[in-house]
Design an enzyme around this catalytic site. Structure first.
Site, mmCIF file in Angstrom:
data_model
loop_
_atom_site.group_PDB
_atom_site.id
_atom_site.type_symbol
_atom_site.label_atom_id
_atom_site.label_comp_id
_atom_site.label_asym_id
_atom_site.label_seq_id
_atom_site.Cartn_x
_atom_site.Cartn_y
_atom_site.Cartn_z
ATOM 1 N N ARG A 101 -26.654 -19.839 -10.659
ATOM 2 C CA ARG A 101 -27.649 -19.530 -11.290
ATOM 3 C C ARG A 101 -28.693 -19.433 -10.503
ATOM 4 N NH1 ARG A 101 -29.943 -26.232 -11.392
ATOM 5 N NH2 ARG A 101 -29.752 -25.937 -9.397
ATOM 6 N N LYS A 202 -35.062 -21.232 -10.035
ATOM 7 C CA LYS A 202 -34.912 -22.417 -9.017
ATOM 8 C C LYS A 202 -35.879 -21.111 -7.720
ATOM 9 C CE LYS A 202 -33.144 -26.431 -7.195
ATOM 10 N NZ LYS A 202 -33.725 -27.558 -7.959
ATOM 11 N N GLU A 238 -40.678 -31.049 -17.710
ATOM 12 C CA GLU A 238 -39.422 -31.476 -16.548
ATOM 13 C C GLU A 238 -40.889 -32.615 -15.953
ATOM 14 O OE1 GLU A 238 -37.642 -28.797 -14.542
ATOM 15 O OE2 GLU A 238 -38.553 -27.633 -14.831
HETATM 16 C C1 LIG Z 1 -33.803 -27.896 -8.691
HETATM 17 C C2 LIG Z 1 -34.610 -28.898 -10.265
HETATM 18 C C3 LIG Z 1 -33.356 -29.712 -11.318
HETATM 19 C C4 LIG Z 1 -32.485 -29.976 -11.071
HETATM 20 O O1 LIG Z 1 -31.377 -29.648 -10.840
HETATM 21 P P1 LIG Z 1 -30.563 -29.987 -10.676
HETATM 22 O O2 LIG Z 1 -28.727 -29.188 -10.316
HETATM 23 O O3 LIG Z 1 -30.045 -30.976 -11.223
HETATM 24 O O4 LIG Z 1 -30.081 -30.862 -9.248
HETATM 25 C C5 LIG Z 1 -34.855 -30.384 -12.773
HETATM 26 N N1 LIG Z 1 -35.997 -28.714 -12.818
HETATM 27 C C6 LIG Z 1 -36.662 -28.976 -11.087
HETATM 28 C C7 LIG Z 1 -37.883 -28.307 -11.170
HETATM 29 C C8 LIG Z 1 -35.722 -28.246 -10.117
HETATM 30 O O5 LIG Z 1 -36.197 -27.626 -9.577
#
Ligand SMILES: *Cc1c(COP(=O)(O)O)cnc(C)c1O
Length: 368
Positions: A101, A202, A238
């Site tokens: 990622r 991210k 989300e």
């Molecule tokens: C980090 C994150 C998640 C969850 O990701 P994981 O890999 O399951 O921790 C979901 N949505 C957003 C916006 C995030 O920043």
């Protein structure tokens, strides 16, 4: 890189430290930073690749006022956990997924990323260096926060000439599935991500804009915000830092990761576990109308693993969902945390073993 190790005044520290464990009040762990002993740092110039980094004492870093991260938000973060298994082994959860990622994000932000091997190796080294800070089995986890940031100086908008890959860690407590569920508010004002934007990576720049919305929701008693798609405002996307699922009958649905949603590693793992126990897991657009007709709603993310949603508020309508023992989220939470904590056998190959010792003995039980 100039360092200054800060004396910690955390109320979560006791005066009792020994060789095996740091002086943390393990029973009282929440999700707040407890500085540990070491961090990992590696650097790379634009156009080159990352050389092996080093473990150095945890502390402040010094970067150019003109750096890419400070001026233009050129940075990514990751988040994962390492657990102390029942047998004493210390095991990070799916670190290679975070490595991949970060590579996708680095590509989007025009940075060089560490290779998958480098990333995983760096995670292992950082965890081992801070082994005393991994909570006892069942008491929580070591939260691992990798960063990839543009630290070189750039005055005009451009990619920085130098990048830093850094990992720090902090012990964190367990969220319990059974504790009361989330009360979400659907956001009608702000949007988190746009098609063609950076919602699917991210990027550090995605998160501070969410805070305004989050504060407004919290001031009205909600636990978090549920964002809608920017294009139509009709579909759910989300929560500020976790993914969402809805359940109706045997069908579990979650919005697709087609550009505006962060592809969560917990989301992916929970989808797989749901299918394993006979649910149909669908990745597709989920409208607000469907959300309001669902029997159950839950969120997934590294910090909370799986968390039931108790209510969703849309305009003046408040919908209540199934939670507790009967809920699928409770079952899925248990299935995943049992794997993570080494309570059941990991048939998926999700837990990466790093050097570990059986508590109370000096017996080495695994080596990478
Ligand atoms: C980090 C994150 C998640 C969850 O990701 P994981 O890999 O399951 O921790 C979901 N949505 C957003 C916006 C995030 O920043």
């Amino acid at each position: 890189m100039a360092l200054s190790v800060q004396p910690s005044s955390s109320p979560l520290l006791t005066s009792e430290a020994d060789e095996k464990y740091a002086n943390v009040k393990w029973e009282e762990l929440g999700f707040a930073l407890i500085p540990t002993d070491y961090m990992y740092v590696a650097k790379c110039k634009q156009g080159e690749s990352f050389s092996t980094g080093e473990i150095i004492p945890y502390g402040d870093i010094s970067i150019s006022p003109c750096s890419g991260i400070l001026n233009y938000g050129q940075g990514l973060f990751e988040g994962l956990k390492a657990y102390r298994a029942k047998n004493g082994c210390i095991t990070p959860f799916r670190p290679n997924q975070n490595a991949l990622r970060m590579q996708t994000g680095a590509d989007r932000l025009c940075m060089t990323s560490p290779s998958e091997e480098q990333f995983v190796e760096a995670v292992k080294q950082t965890v081992l260096a801070n082994k005393k800070w991994v909570p006892p089995s069942g008491k929580g986890a070591l939260y691992i926060r990798p960063l990839l940031i543009g630290t070189g100086a750039v005055l005009g908008v451009a990619s920085a000439p130098e990048y830093t890959f850094l990992i720090y860690v902090s012990p964190v407590g367990n969220y319990h599935a059974a504790s009361s569920g989330l009360n979400l508010k659907v956001d009608h004002t702000y949007r988190r991500a746009h098609t063609g934007g950076t919602g699917s990576v991210k990027s550090c720049s995605n998160y501070s804009p969410v805070v305004k919305s989050l504060l407004e929701a919290k001031s009205s008693g909600f636990s978090d915000i549920l964002f809608l798609d920017a294009a139509t405002g009709r579909n759910i996307e989300e929560i500020s830092t976790c993914n969402i699922f809805i359940v109706k009958g045997n069908i579990v649905s979650t919005p697709p990761t087609s550009g505006t949603i962060l592809p969560g590693i917990t989301r992916k793992s929970i989808s797989e576990l749901g299918r394993d126990i006979g649910y149909q897991v669908q990745e597709r657009d989920v409208s607000v109308d469907e959300l309001l007709e669902a029997e159950e709603v839950f969120c997934t993310g590294t910090a909370m693993v799986v968390k039931a949603v108790e209510t969703v508020t849309f305009h003046n309508k408040k919908k209540k969902y199934r939670t507790g023992k009967e809920a699928l989220s409770t079952k899925l939470h248990l299935m995943l945390t049992n794997i993570q904590m080494g309570i059941v056998e990991d048939k998926k190959g999700w837990m990466v073993e790093i050097d570990g010792y059986v508590p109370g003995t000096k017996k080495e039980i695994s080596k990478t």
